[in-house]
Design a protein around this motif. Structure first.
Motif, mmCIF file in Angstrom:
data_model
loop_
_atom_site.group_PDB
_atom_site.id
_atom_site.type_symbol
_atom_site.label_atom_id
_atom_site.label_comp_id
_atom_site.label_asym_id
_atom_site.label_seq_id
_atom_site.Cartn_x
_atom_site.Cartn_y
_atom_site.Cartn_z
ATOM 1 N N ALA A 196 0.735 -1.108 0.005
ATOM 2 C CA ALA A 196 0.140 -0.171 0.085
ATOM 3 C C ALA A 196 0.917 1.252 0.132
ATOM 4 O O ALA A 196 2.169 1.165 0.200
ATOM 5 C CB ALA A 196 -1.094 0.150 1.219
ATOM 6 N N ARG B 154 -1.057 0.568 10.704
ATOM 7 C CA ARG B 154 -1.021 0.659 9.478
ATOM 8 C C ARG B 154 -1.532 -0.627 8.774
ATOM 9 O O ARG B 154 -2.064 -0.464 7.722
ATOM 10 C CB ARG B 154 0.577 0.783 9.162
ATOM 11 C CG ARG B 154 0.654 0.562 7.640
ATOM 12 C CD ARG B 154 1.984 0.857 7.207
ATOM 13 N NE ARG B 154 2.249 0.585 6.001
ATOM 14 C CZ ARG B 154 1.829 1.345 4.714
ATOM 15 N NH1 ARG B 154 1.490 2.444 4.885
ATOM 16 N NH2 ARG B 154 2.089 1.032 3.628
ATOM 17 N N ASP B 155 -1.880 -1.582 9.685
ATOM 18 C CA ASP B 155 -2.643 -2.713 9.123
ATOM 19 C C ASP B 155 -4.000 -2.400 8.764
ATOM 20 O O ASP B 155 -4.363 -2.902 7.476
ATOM 21 C CB ASP B 155 -2.512 -3.849 10.231
ATOM 22 C CG ASP B 155 -1.109 -4.531 10.232
ATOM 23 O OD1 ASP B 155 -0.345 -4.377 9.143
ATOM 24 O OD2 ASP B 155 -0.878 -5.236 11.165
ATOM 25 N N VAL C 180 -3.988 -0.441 5.589
ATOM 26 C CA VAL C 180 -3.652 -1.345 4.288
ATOM 27 C C VAL C 180 -5.116 -2.020 4.010
ATOM 28 O O VAL C 180 -5.404 -2.322 2.928
ATOM 29 C CB VAL C 180 -2.643 -2.294 4.574
ATOM 30 C CG1 VAL C 180 -2.558 -3.480 3.307
ATOM 31 C CG2 VAL C 180 -1.268 -1.667 4.786
ATOM 32 N N ASP D 268 -6.768 -1.766 0.436
ATOM 33 C CA ASP D 268 -6.954 -2.853 -0.291
ATOM 34 C C ASP D 268 -8.635 -3.063 -0.794
ATOM 35 O O ASP D 268 -8.803 -3.141 -1.843
ATOM 36 C CB ASP D 268 -6.797 -4.043 0.360
ATOM 37 C CG ASP D 268 -5.235 -4.268 0.626
ATOM 38 O OD1 ASP D 268 -4.333 -3.586 -0.217
ATOM 39 O OD2 ASP D 268 -4.782 -5.112 1.348
#
Length: 492
Positions: free
Chosen positions: A187, A230-231, A234, A238
């Motif tokens: 990303a 940050r996950d 992402v 996505d």
């Protein structure tokens, strides 16, 4: 002449391959961009959805039509007053009406007019096919309507078809069985855990901690409940990119239908959007709440038999496209439109464009921005309860495309230039209204009044109505009492 206008809700250009994105989100759109003309600096004059599409189809600025908000008096066009006869004066007619005058069959496939009661957008269309989901429908549902229309009409002469896809719009509802096409592709790196930690303590709807309204959490498979790491970011990216990819696949199917009818090479194909999408900029995750570059910059790709391939970097309003289409179709655009045709740029690459643009938003924030050279100056009149917006901010988009570093204090001479340009633009538009020039109409109720001030006087941006008290309590309960006190001081 055949014109297919593909309107992709909330699509920002820099998430398309043809605009340099590292993920392969848009092979079908990239195909026509390679053979067509791609415009890099096209902006909606008035964001978000309702003001944007009103400006596009009327060819007029929101300061002239009055449509700058999503509720209240400034969600409807100003009435036409004494100059209104059996039909509107031609200078106030829409793109579809003008094309109808030229003998085009006009059709729209979209739920948007019903979603926002935007009937001014429909004026002049011979057919309206409401896809029925109010903006929640996925590309396969929209495609089925467009496929059926093209099977019946594609080989005919002189038609204009508007097809409205919604997949890049929050909450990114691409069918789960489609999978996650980009889970192995990184990303964008600019959103870091440190930035997210800071955003999480700030305020505003669709901010990192308050990702759904004024304190709610998302409950959608392709969006996290909030952006706490940050996950989570992402996951959201996505979902957004999967929506683009899914939509693009069905756009490619539309091209296949044109090929089957033997008219693909003869059809003028346009891909654009009503506005972009903030994906972390100004602590807005997956929405379009500001008059900045990421909300207002839209893709524009034009491909057709008379189009000169290439890339155009000039500054343009999206409302410059309607008179361009009328010119390309051999007609005369109304003198009252604010848009300026760039048909010669489309057909032979002639240099043109504007020295600067003024952008508006009044449904979440109340803001105006000036875009010129590499600069974006942002003037805020209502901050939508965001703690990170200063009254005046300045960004160098060449070095800082995500608007992370405010240079207003460092470059006061540029700030003065931007504010002067903004005030001159407002004065000129209101003088046009007073004189009945271009899109202005002195006969309309409040026709010489700046609609931004009407919004501020009436009840503010629509999405902040009656939200302050509840949101202040939410901030207190989530450990942000200092921000709650600041909000009450500014808005209480």
């Amino acid at each position: 002449m055949r014109i297919l206008y593909i309107d992709c809700d909330s699509l920002r250009p820099d998430h398309l391959g043809c605009y340099g994105y590292h993920r392969d989100t848009s092979p079908s759109i990239d195909e026509i961009a390679a053979d067509g003309r791609r415009f890099t600096n096209v902006y909606t004059s008035d964001a978000p959805c309702l003001p944007s599409r009103t400006a596009f189809y009327t060819g007029r600025f929101g300061i002239h039509t009055g449509v700058v908000n999503h509720g209240g008096r400034n969600a409807d066009p100003r009435r036409y007053g004494a100059t209104r006869g059996e039909r509107y004066p031609r200078r106030f007619r829409t793109l579809a009406t003008i094309l109808d005058e030229q003998g085009f069959d006009t059709a729209m496939i979209s739920p948007f007019p019903a979603r926002h009661d935007a009937w001014q957008v429909v004026e002049g269309f011979g057919e309206l096919h409401d896809t029925g989901g109010g903006g929640t429908e996925t590309a396969d549902e929209v495609y089925s309507y467009a496929r059926d229309w093209l099977v019946e009409h594609a080989a005919e002469d002189d038609w204009y078809l508007h097809v409205n896809f919604w997949d890049p719009h929050t909450e990114y509802t691409t069918p789960l069985e489609y999978g996650t096409p980009f889970e192995d592709d990184p990303a964008p790196e600019w959103v870091t855990d440190d930035l997210i930690d800071r955003h999480y303590q700030e305020t505003g709807a669709q901010s990192a901690q308050d990702l759904c309204g004024w304190g709610g959490k998302r409950d959608a498979p392709r969006m996290p409940p909030d952006i706490s790491s940050r996950d989570d970011f992402v996951t959201m990216i996505d979902g957004y990119d999967a929506g683009i990819h899914y939509m693009d696949a069905h756009i490619g199917k539309l091209f296949d239908r044109l090929r089957e009818a033997g008219v693909f090479e003869e059809t003028l194909i346009i891909v654009s959007a009503d506005h972009g999408e903030n994906l972390g900029e100004f602590n807005v995750y997956g929405d379009h709440q500001t008059a900045d570059d990421k909300t207002c910059n839209v893709p524009l790709i034009v491909r057709g038999p008379t189009v000169e391939p290439g890339v155009d970097e000039a500054l343009r309003y999206q409302l410059d496209l309607p008179p361009t289409l009328v010119d390309l179709a051999g007609g005369d655009a109304p003198e009252g439109w604010d848009g300026r045709s760039f048909a010669e740029t489309v057909t032979d690459g002639t240099e043109s464009g504007r020295d600067h643009l003024v952008l508006s938003h009044a449904a979440w924030t109340c803001q105006r921005a000036v875009r010129w050279n590499d600069w974006l100056l942002l003037k805020t009149y209502h901050d939508a309860f965001k703690s990170n917006l200063e009254e005046v901010m300045l960004f160098d988009l060449a070095d800082d495309p995500h608007e992370a570093t405010d240079l207003a204090d460092e470059r006061p001479e540029i700030v003065r230039e931007g504010l002067s340009t903004l005030q001159r633009w407002v004065d000129e538009r209101l003088l046009e209204a007073a004189r009945g020039e271009r899109g202005g109409n002195p006969d309309a109720e409040n026709g010489v009044t700046d609609p931004m001030w009407e919004v501020l006087r009436e009840n503010g941006p629509y999405y902040t109505w009656d939200a302050l008290e509840e949101y202040v309590e939410h901030l207190r309960h989530t450990g942000r009492s200092e921000h709650a006190a600041e909000l009450l001081e500014r808005h209480g």
